[in-house]
Design a protein around this motif. Structure first.
Motif, PDB file in Angstrom:
ATOM      1  N   TYR A 391      48.949  47.066  34.908  1.00  0.00           N
ATOM      2  CA  TYR A 391      47.641  46.700  35.436  1.00  0.00           C
ATOM      3  C   TYR A 391      47.597  46.844  36.950  1.00  0.00           C
ATOM      4  CZ  TYR A 391      47.086  44.589  30.806  1.00  0.00           C
ATOM      5  OH  TYR A 391      47.017  44.385  29.462  1.00  0.00           O
ATOM      6  N   GLY A 392      46.389  46.877  37.483  1.00  0.00           N
ATOM      7  CA  GLY A 392      46.237  46.975  38.928  1.00  0.00           C
ATOM      8  C   GLY A 392      44.838  46.579  39.348  1.00  0.00           C
ATOM      9  N   PHE A 393      44.647  46.519  40.652  1.00  0.00           N
ATOM     10  CA  PHE A 393      43.353  46.215  41.254  1.00  0.00           C
ATOM     11  C   PHE A 393      43.081  47.255  42.338  1.00  0.00           C
ATOM     12  CE2 PHE A 393      44.962  42.122  39.749  1.00  0.00           C
ATOM     13  CZ  PHE A 393      43.889  41.653  39.020  1.00  0.00           C
ATOM     14  N   PRO A 394      41.815  47.536  42.623  1.00  0.00           N
ATOM     15  CA  PRO A 394      41.500  48.517  43.675  1.00  0.00           C
ATOM     16  C   PRO A 394      41.917  48.013  45.047  1.00  0.00           C
ATOM     17  CG  PRO A 394      39.510  47.431  42.902  1.00  0.00           C
ATOM     18  CD  PRO A 394      40.598  47.009  41.975  1.00  0.00           C
ATOM     19  N   ASP A 395      42.091  48.930  45.982  1.00  0.00           N
ATOM     20  CA  ASP A 395      42.508  48.559  47.335  1.00  0.00           C
ATOM     21  C   ASP A 395      41.487  47.653  48.013  1.00  0.00           C
ATOM     22  OD1 ASP A 395      44.806  50.057  47.114  1.00  0.00           O
ATOM     23  OD2 ASP A 395      43.894  51.863  47.934  1.00  0.00           O
ATOM     24  N   THR A 396      40.214  47.888  47.741  1.00  0.00           N
ATOM     25  CA  THR A 396      39.153  47.059  48.296  1.00  0.00           C
ATOM     26  C   THR A 396      38.473  46.331  47.153  1.00  0.00           C
ATOM     27  OG1 THR A 396      38.784  48.585  50.135  1.00  0.00           O
ATOM     28  CG2 THR A 396      37.017  47.047  49.625  1.00  0.00           C
ATOM     29  N   LEU A 397      38.505  45.016  47.180  1.00  0.00           N
ATOM     30  CA  LEU A 397      37.884  44.219  46.129  1.00  0.00           C
ATOM     31  C   LEU A 397      36.395  44.080  46.402  1.00  0.00           C
ATOM     32  CD1 LEU A 397      40.647  41.473  45.848  1.00  0.00           C
ATOM     33  CD2 LEU A 397      40.474  43.637  44.611  1.00  0.00           C
ATOM     34  N   ALA A 398      35.691  43.500  45.457  1.00  0.00           N
ATOM     35  CA  ALA A 398      34.237  43.388  45.561  1.00  0.00           C
ATOM     36  C   ALA A 398      33.832  41.949  45.831  1.00  0.00           C
ATOM     37  CB  ALA A 398      33.574  43.892  44.287  1.00  0.00           C
ATOM     38  N   ILE A 399      32.623  41.800  46.375  1.00  0.00           N
ATOM     39  CA  ILE A 399      32.023  40.490  46.601  1.00  0.00           C
ATOM     40  C   ILE A 399      30.760  40.401  45.743  1.00  0.00           C
ATOM     41  CG2 ILE A 399      30.781  39.060  48.266  1.00  0.00           C
ATOM     42  CD1 ILE A 399      33.628  38.844  48.784  1.00  0.00           C
ATOM     43  N   ASP A 400      30.658  39.313  44.996  1.00  0.00           N
ATOM     44  CA  ASP A 400      29.460  39.055  44.201  1.00  0.00           C
ATOM     45  C   ASP A 400      29.223  37.551  44.208  1.00  0.00           C
ATOM     46  OD1 ASP A 400      27.278  39.522  42.643  1.00  0.00           O
ATOM     47  OD2 ASP A 400      28.368  40.152  40.860  1.00  0.00           O
ATOM     48  N   ARG A 401      28.116  37.118  43.645  1.00  0.00           N
ATOM     49  CA  ARG A 401      27.839  35.683  43.627  1.00  0.00           C
ATOM     50  C   ARG A 401      27.613  35.218  42.195  1.00  0.00           C
ATOM     51  NH1 ARG A 401      23.997  39.717  43.894  1.00  0.00           N
ATOM     52  NH2 ARG A 401      21.855  38.971  44.056  1.00  0.00           N
ATOM     53  N   TYR A 402      28.047  33.975  41.940  1.00  0.00           N
ATOM     54  CA  TYR A 402      27.886  33.328  40.648  1.00  0.00           C
ATOM     55  C   TYR A 402      27.428  31.899  40.880  1.00  0.00           C
ATOM     56  CZ  TYR A 402      30.246  37.234  38.406  1.00  0.00           C
ATOM     57  OH  TYR A 402      30.571  38.487  37.947  1.00  0.00           O
ATOM     58  N   THR A 403      26.677  31.399  39.937  1.00  0.00           N
ATOM     59  CA  THR A 403      26.253  30.002  39.983  1.00  0.00           C
ATOM     60  C   THR A 403      27.082  29.238  38.973  1.00  0.00           C
ATOM     61  OG1 THR A 403      23.998  30.618  40.624  1.00  0.00           O
ATOM     62  CG2 THR A 403      24.324  28.414  39.712  1.00  0.00           C
ATOM     63  N   ILE A 404      27.932  28.356  39.466  1.00  0.00           N
ATOM     64  CA  ILE A 404      28.823  27.552  38.629  1.00  0.00           C
ATOM     65  C   ILE A 404      28.566  26.090  38.948  1.00  0.00           C
ATOM     66  CG2 ILE A 404      31.227  27.004  38.077  1.00  0.00           C
ATOM     67  CD1 ILE A 404      31.934  29.881  38.694  1.00  0.00           C
TER      68      ILE A 404
END
Length: 1005
Positions: A391-404
Motif C-alpha cells: 500500500y501507499g499514499f500520494p506524495d501530496t495529500l488532500a484537504i477536505d471537510r467533514y461534519t462530525i
C-alpha cells in the motif's frame, strides 16, 4: 563510346518478389496490428464505463474527416497529374543518348498506375491522418452556438471566433496544401513529358502546361485573398503587444487591418491576371501580378505597420493603446470568470478597529488553524497507516471537510491505495502482481487542526489513545479516522475525548481498485472475479477476496484473452489457469485518466482527491472546458500558471496547454471500487459545455443529479484558482492607463518555506476554514495572498468559496500599500528571531535531523488584522539505525501578528505572546499540538502480505520485558523534558525514545 543507361528499374525474380511481399505484409501487421488491438480493447473498455457513444462519435468523426481530406487532397493532385499526362506533347525531342529525362519518362510510362494513382493516394492518406486529429474543430463548428456577447470591433458573436473561424481556417489550410502540391506535381509531370523544356535562355512551355499552371497559380492566389479576409478576424487574438496585453492593438486595427483589405484586393487582381494567362500567351502579366503581390505584402503588410508602431504608437503608447487595453480587460475578465458578478472586492484597511478574537468569525478562524501540512505528511501516513508494503499514499495529500458530531472540520485525507512500485521479491511474480495484489483498502482522515496529546507512559495505553486498530497506536501523532478493512466494521474517529461508540466517517466499501498511484503506462492491470475460481485476491485482514463489482472487461472468452495478451504482450493471459470463464480485467485505473478518456474534450485538473460520499469512496476530479482563441482575452500557458513549489517538489504533471478561456463546468467522480465514471454539470451557462453536450448528448448529467452529500465535498479547484489569481494580478485594474504603467499590479509571492530546487517557485494556495464575518460560521475556502508588483509587502488576500451557498464566488481583500508584510518578509522575520534561531539549532542538533517548515498560512482576523501561522516539523534520524523510517513530526508553532512574533509548542501558547485576545478565542476550540510524535511506526502494524498467495501469520513476541522497560523510561524522559521546556533536554530524550522503539521492534514488538 558511352553506354546507354537502362530504360527502367531492374525486374525482380519470383523468389525476391515473394520475400518482398512477405516483408511488406509483416511490416503492415506490425504497424496496424497494435492499433487494431487497441481499438478493440478500447471499444470494450468504453462499453464497461458506459461511454461507448463517445467512442463511436469520436471514431466516426475522425474517420469521416480522414476520408474527406484524403479524398479531396488526393483527387486534386490526381487531377493535376492526369491533365498534365493527357495533354503531353505527341513528339518529344530527345537531347541525346545521355538525356536523363528520357530515362525517368520511360520509368514512369512503365508504371503509370504506380505513379499516377500511388502518389496522390499516398499524399491523400498522409493528409487524412494529420487532419483527423482536428475532429474537435469540426464538431464545435457543427454544434457550437452563440455566447450572447459581441466583439467590440466587428460586432460578431464570440461564437463565430471560437466555433466557426477555426473550421474555416482549417479548410483553407488543406486547400492550400492540395493546390500547392498539385501545382508542383503538374509542373514536374509536364517537365518529364516535354510540356516544359528548359533548353535555351527562356525555355518553352506548351499551351496546355501554360493553362494548367496558370489556373493552379490563380487558385492559390484566390485562396490567399480569402485567407486575407479571415486574417482580419484573427487580429483580435493578436500577440503583437504581449506581454502587455493580447488582442488587436492600435497598430493592428489602424494599420494591419486596412493592409489586409488592400492585400485582399491586390490578391484578387493577381488571381484574375493568372486566370488571364489561360487565353493570353504572354506570361509577363501574371508574373508582374505575382511580383506586385509579393512587394505589396512586404510594403503594405509589414513595413507600413512597423512605421505606424515606431513613429505613431510608441511615443504615445498610453494614449493610443488605452481603448484596446480596455477591450482586453473586459474580455479577459469574461473569459476567465473574474467578472464583477463573481468577484467581490473589499477594502481591508489593515488597522483593527474592533478587539480581535471577540467575534464568532475569529473564534472559528483561530480554532480551525490548520497545523497539519498535507504536503509534508505523506511519510507520516505511510508509517502510521500503510499496514502492508503493497500500500501507499500520494506524495501530496488532500484537504477536505467533514461534519462530525455536528462540528465541521477540515481533514487531511487519503485513500490507502495499492502501489505496484512497492511490490518486492516474489510479489512481482505475474500471478501475484496481477491476480493477488489487486486493490488498496481503507480511507484515512486526520483532523487538520489537531494532533494527539502528550504520550502516556504505558505503550498499550498510547495505542488505545490513538484510536483505530488499523491506524495503529502512538503518541503525539495526527489523529486518524480509518474505516474498517472488511467493509462492515466501522472504526471511529480517534479524536481527543470522542466516545468510541460514536460514529464518524462511514465507509461501506473501503476496497480501492482505482487510484492515483496506478499509472496507465505501467500496464498495472488486475485480473479479478471468477466465481468458479478459488478466492485469491489479498485483503488487509489477511483473508482472500473475490471481486464482485461491476467494473472490468470480461476476459473469459478466448478472443478477448488473445486481444489483451497482444495488447500487453503477455502470454500468461492466454495460458494462466487463474483466469476463469467469468473473470474480468481492470485497466485504465487512474481516476484522472479515466475522466480524460471518457471526455477527451475536457481538461482534467491535476489534483484528484478522495471523498466518502453516501458510504462509498469516490475520487472527485475537476474538469475544465477551454478555448485558445477567445478574442481580446489574455492567453496563458496552463503549465506556467498552474505550477507552484509543490508541483516542483513532487514532480506532479501539469497540463501543458495554452488557453484564453477556461471554465470549471464539469465535476467528475470515479468510484474507487467499481470505477464508475459520472460527469455532472456545475455551470449550465457555459456555451462551450452546451456545444459539447450537443455533440455527446446525455454524457454529462444535469446539476439536479448531484446529491447533497456529494455537493458538500466539492472544492474550488486549485488549477482554476491558480490561473485566476495570475489574471487577477493584472486584471483587477480598471483604468487602462494605470494598467499600462504596471504600477498597480500584484504578484504571486514565492514560497518562502521551500529550499533547494523549489525555492523561487510560486507559493501554492491553501484550503482553510475561515470564519464568515456575516454568519460567524466556518467556511471552507481556497486562499492565496498577493504581494505588490516586484515587491514583498502584502497587497491582497484572495478567497475562493467552496461551500454550496457561495460556491464559485471570489472575495478579494485589498490592503493599502505597506499595511502588512508579505509571506517572504514574515518568514524571514520569524526564522531570524534570536530565540527561534537558537531553538532551531537545538532541534537540529544532529546533522541528520531536518527541520521542515510547514505551510505558511495567512488568515484575516479582527477588523483588518493579518495573522500568519507556520508549523514546524522535525524529521529526526535514529541513532544506530541507518535504514530506520523517519517522517516529519510537529514540534513548534510560529505566529506573526502586527509584526510581533509568537513561538510555542501550541497555537495558544504562541498567540499569548503576541495577541492574548486571539489566544482566548481558541479556548472554545482547542488546538493543542502536544508533543512531537516518534519517527517510527507503532510496533504492531498487522500481518505482512503474502509472498506468493499465502498469508503468513503475525510474528510472535518473546523477550520484550527489557525493551518495554526501556521504552517506558524513554517516554517518561520525554514527558519530563516537555514540562521543563528545555529543548536540548527534549532533543536528547527524543533520541533515547527512538533507540528504545528500535530495540522494542528488534525484540519482536
Amino acid at each position: 563510346m558511352g553506354m546507354r543507361p537502362p530504360t527502367g528499374l531492374p525486374s525482380l525474380s519470383r523468389r525476391s518478389r515473394v520475400l518482398l511481399v512477405t516483408a511488406l505484409v509483416l511490416a503492415a501487421l506490425l504497424l496496424v496490428g497494435p492499433r487494431l488491438t487497441d481499438a478493440y480493447t478500447n471499444w470494450l473498455w468504453f462499453g464497461e464505463v458506459g461511454f461507448r457513444g463517445v467512442y463511436h462519435r469520436v471514431l466516426l468523426t475522425r474517420f469521416l474527416l480522414f476520408l474527406v481530406v484524403a479524398v479531396i487532397v488526393g483527387a486534386i493532385i490526381w487531377l493535376a497529374l492526369l491533365l498534365a499526362y493527357r495533354s503531353r506533347p505527341v513528339f518529344v525531342p530527345v537531347s541525346g543518348p545521355g538525356d536523363p529525362i528520357a530515362r525517368y519518362r520511360t520509368t514512369v510510362m512503365s508504371r503509370l498506375r504506380l505513379f499516377g494513382i500511388g502518389i496522390p493516394l499516398l499524399i491523400g492518406l498522409l493528409s487524412g491522418l494529420v487532419a483527423q486529429s482536428s475532429w474537435a474543430t469540426v464538431q464545435l463548428f457543427l454544434h457550437g452556438g452563440s455566447f450572447g456577447v459581441r466583439d467590440p470591433q466587428f460586432h460578431l458573436d464570440i461564437g463565430f471566433y471560437t466555433f466557426d473561424l477555426p473550421f474555416y481556417r482549417m479548410v483553407l489550410n488543406w486547400l492550400f496544401v492540395a493546390v500547392v502540391i498539385a501545382f508542383f506535381a503538374n509542373l514536374v509531370t509536364h517537365y518529364v513529358f516535354g510540356g516544359l523544356r528548359l533548353a535555351g535562355r527562356e525555355g518553352t512551355l506548351s499551351p496546355a502546361a501554360r493553362v494548367q499552371l496558370a489556373v493552379l497559380a490563380g487558385l492559390f492566389v484566390l485562396l490567399k485573398a480569402i485567407a486575407y479576409w479571415f486574417d482580419r478576424y484573427a487580429l483580435l487574438s493578436s500577440t503583437r503587444k504581449e506581454p502587455t496585453f493580447t488582442g488587436g492593438s492600435y497598430t493592428d486595427i489602424n494599420a494591419v487591418l486596412p493592409a489586409k483589405l488592400i492585400l485582399l484586393s491586390i490578391a484578387v487582381i493577381c488571381a484574375v491576371a493568372f486566370f488571364a494567362g489561360v487565353v493570353l500567351r504572354d506570361l509577363r502579366i501574371p508574373a508582374m501580378a505575382a511580383a506586385l503581390l509579393v512587394l505589396s505584402s512586404v510594403l503594405v503588410g509589414a513595413v507600413w505597420p512597423l512605421l505606424v508602431e515606431q513613429f505613431s504608437v510608441r511615443p504615445n503608447a498610453a494614449t493610443k493603446e488605452s481603448a484596446y487595453i480596455q477591450r482586453n480587460i473586459a474580455a479577459t475578465r469574461d473569459a476567465y470568470g473574474i467578472t464583477g458578478d463573481k468577484v467581490q472586492y473589499v477594502d481591508y484597511k489593515g488597522g483593527s478597529q474592533k478587539e480581535p478574537g471577540q467575534t464568532a468569525a475569529d473564534q472559528q478562524t483561530i480554532g480551525n488553524v490548520r497545523l497539519l501540512d498535507p504536503n509534508l505528511l505523506a511519510p507520516t501516513f505511510i508509517q502510521r497507516n500503510q499496514l502492508q508494503n503493497i500500500y501507499g499514499f500520494p506524495d501530496t495529500l488532500a484537504i477536505d471537510r467533514y461534519t462530525i458530531n455536528n462540528q465541521i472540520g477540515d481533514y487531511v485525507v487519503a485513500a490507502r491505495e495499492l502501489q505496484p512500485q512497492n511490490l518486492a521479491d516474489n510479489q512481482k511474480d505475474w500471478i501475484n502482481r496481477h491476480t493477488v495484489y489487486t486493490h488498496g483498502d481503507g480511507f484515512v482522515a486526520s483532523p487538520a487542526n489537531k494532533v494527539n496529546a502528550a504520550p502516556p507512559a504505558d505503550p498499550k495505553q498510547a495505542q488505545q489513545t490513538a484510536g483505530s486498530d488499523s491506524s495503529g497506536g502512538g503518541y503525539g501523532y495526527p489523529v486518524f479516522t480509518v474505516p474498517g478493512p472488511n467493509g462492515t466494521e466501522l472504526k471511529t474517529v480517534s479524536d481527543l475525548g470522542t466516545p468510541k461508540d460514536q460514529q464518524a466517517i462511514q465507509v461501506d466499501q473501503p476496497r480501492i481498485y482505482f487510484g492515483q498511484l496506478i499509472s496507465k503506462t505501467d500496464a498495472d492491470y488486475a485480473i479479478v472475479g471468477g466465481v468458479n475460481q478459488p478466492p485469491r485476491e489479498y485483503d488487509t485482514n489477511s483473508t482472500q477476496f473475490t471481486y464482485n463489482g461491476s467494473g472490468g472487461v470480461p476476459i473469459g472468452n478466448w478472443f478477448n484473452r488473445f486481444a489483451f495478451a497482444a495488447k500487453y504482450a503477455e502470454r500468461n493471459i492466454l495460458f494462466s489457469g487463474a483466469i476463469g470463464s467469468d473473470s474480468k480485467i481492470i485497466f485504465n485505473r487512474n481516476p484522472r485518466d479515466r475522466v480524460q478518456e471518457v471526455a477527451p474534450w475536457l481538461t482534467a485538473d491535476t489534483d484528484a482527491y478522495p471523498a466518502v460520499v453516501d458510504g462509498r469512496i469516490l475520487w472527485i476530479v475537476d474538469a475544465y472546458t477551454t478555448l485558445d482563441n477567445y478574442p481580446y482575452a489574455q492567453k496563458t500557458s496552463l503549465d506556467g500558471a498552474v505550477e507552484d513549489s509543490i508541483d516542483q517538489t513532487t514532480g506532479r504533471v501539469v497540463p501543458r496547454k495554452e488557453v484564453s478561456y477556461i471554465r470549471n463546468s464539469v465535476k467528475a467522480t470515479v468510484d474507487a471500487y467499481d470505477g464508475t465514471v459520472s460527469l455532472y454539470t456545475v455551470d449550465s451557462t457555459d456555451p462551450v459545455l452546451k456545444a459539447w453536450s450537443s455533440v455527446f448528448p446525455g454524457t454529462v448529467k444535469p446539476e439536479s443529479a448531484i446529491s447533497k452529500d456529494l455537493r458538500d465535498h466539492f472544492r474550488y479547484p486549485e488549477d482554476l484558482f491558480k490561473v485566476q489569481r495570475e489574471m487577477l494580478a493584472k486584471y483587477h485594474v480598471d483604468d487602462p492607463r494605470e494598467f499600462f504603467t504596471n504600477n498597480a499590479f500584484w504578484s504571486v509571492p514565492n514560497d518562502p518555506t521551500q529550499e533547494g530546487a523549489a525555492s523561487g517557485a510560486h507559493q501554492p494556495p491553501y484550503y482553510v476554514l475561515i470564519g464568515d464575518p456575516k454568519t460567524g460560521k466556518a467556511e471552507f475556502s481556497l486562499t492565496s495572498v498577493m504581494v505588490g508588483y516586484k515587491r514583498n509587502y502584502l497587497s491582497a488576500y484572495i478567497q475562493a468559496h467552496s461551500d454550496p451557498e457561495n460556491y464559485g464566488k471570489l472575495t478579494v481583500l485589498r490592503l493599502p500599500d505597506t499595511a502588512a508584510q508579505g509571506p517572504g518578509q514574515t518568514h524571514s522575520q520569524m526564522t531570524g528571531n534570536s530565540a527561534v534561531a537558537s531553538d532551531r539549532t537545538l532541534l537540529t542538533g544532529s546533522s541528520a535531523n531536518k527541520l521542515k517548515y510547514g505551510n505558511l498560512l495567512t488568515l484575516p482576523v479582527g477588523d483588518g488584522g493579518i495573522l500568519y501561522v507556520e508549523p514546524w516539523y522535525l524529521e529526526r534520524s535514529v541513532a544506530g539505525a541507518n535504514n530506520a523510517p523517519t517522517f516529519p513530526q510537529l514540534v513548534k508553532v510560529l505566529v506573526s501578528y502586527h509584526d510581533k512574533i509568537g513561538y510555542g509548542a501550541t497555537v495558544k501558547e504562541a498567540l499569548n505572546q503576541v495577541a492574548p485576545e486571539l489566544a482566548s478565542a481558541a479556548l472554545d476550540l482547542p488546538n493543542q499540538p502536544g508533543a512531537p510524535p516518534q519517527s517510527n511506526p507503532p510496533a504492531n502494524q498487522g500481518a505482512q502480505p503474502p509472498a506468493n498467495q499465502t498469508v503468513p501469520p503475525p510474528t510472535g513476541s518473546t523477550g520484550k520485558d527489557a525493551a518495554v522497560k526501556q521504552l517506558d523510561d524513554a517516554l517518561k524522559a520525554v514527558q519530563d523534558a516537555q514540562k521543563s521546556g528545555d529543548l536540548g533536554q527534549l532533543g536528547k530524550a527524543l533520541e533515547q525514545l527512538q533507540t528504545a522503539v528500535t530495540n522494542y521492534e528488534k525484540a519482536g514488538g
